[in-house]
Design an enzyme around this catalytic site. Structure first.
Site, short mmCIF file in Angstrom:
data_model
loop_
_atom_site.label_atom_id
_atom_site.label_comp_id
_atom_site.label_asym_id
_atom_site.label_seq_id
_atom_site.Cartn_x
_atom_site.Cartn_y
_atom_site.Cartn_z
N ASP A 71 0.76 -1.32 0.23
CA ASP A 71 0.12 -0.07 -0.04
C ASP A 71 0.91 1.25 0.19
O ASP A 71 2.12 1.08 0.27
CB ASP A 71 -0.79 0.07 1.13
N LYS A 153 -11.37 -5.91 -5.64
CA LYS A 153 -12.46 -4.80 -5.72
C LYS A 153 -12.56 -4.10 -7.11
O LYS A 153 -11.36 -3.62 -7.67
CB LYS A 153 -12.55 -4.22 -4.66
#
Length: 197
Positions: A71, A153
């Site tokens: 991330d 997602k």
């Protein structure tokens, strides 16, 4: 009284159970339905901040498993033993860099809950989400072992059907899924690939 399926109920459940975010219940639901996580697996978590997916995955893979989170922001939780964090932009990170920095050559599961910084402009947000999810799929195709799984997602919009077709071509099972824990107003869906060919 708030129903269990409402966003507030999922938020409260996450906090009561010590999870960093309500999104953990999306992963939990899909894991129960599709059997994604097992003891001893190597798992790559793209877009791992704030860390609820890492928390859940660590319980499932156990001490013999290996978790790698990626991330721009560090997770807001303590990383479990046998895990590492790579601070990087998914759009700039290469599979070789993941291997080099994590020490893991192949993964059993690549999962992505990554999302763009939303602008409120629906088409722009959907296009940026599609770009990130395509990058997650490309990473998965490079790093998954044969038989491995992919879960990501994406905001539904133009190009998502093509992405699902790519997954169907690369995995024995490919499909879109909207978990119960997703907010009803949300345009997100999850793309699942089981059994990397």
């Amino acid at each position: 009284m708030t129903r269990l399926g409402s966003p507030d109920a999922y938020y409260r459940r996450a906090k009561n159970q010590g999870y960093a975010a309500r999104s953990v219940f999306k992963l939990q639901e899909m894991d129960k339905r599709y059997g994604l996580l097992r003891s001893g697996q190597a798992v790559l978590d793209l877009g791992c901040h704030p860390g609820s997916w890492l928390q859940y995955a660590s319980q499932k893979v156990g001490r013999s498993g290996r978790l790698v989170g990626v991330d721009l922001q560090e997770p807001g939780v303590s990383l479990p033993q046998g895990s590492c964090f790579i601070q990087a932009d998914l759009l700039e990170l290469t599979p070789d860099q993941v291997r080099e920095r994590s020490g893991v050559e192949v993964f059993d599961l690549v999962m992505s809950d990554v999302a763009p910084r939303t602008s409120g402009i629906k088409d722009r947000d959907a296009a940026q989400s599609l770009e990130l999810t395509q990058a997650a799929l490309d990473m998965a195709l490079a790093l998954l072992r044969p038989g491995g799984s992919f879960l990501a997602k994406v905001f539904f919009g133009p190009g998502v059907d093509d992405l699902i077709r790519q997954v169907k071509g690369a995995f024995k099972l490919g499909k879109g899924h909207k978990p119960d824990a997703s907010r009803s107003a949300s345009k997100e869906i999850y793309i699942l690939g089981r059994g990397r060919k």
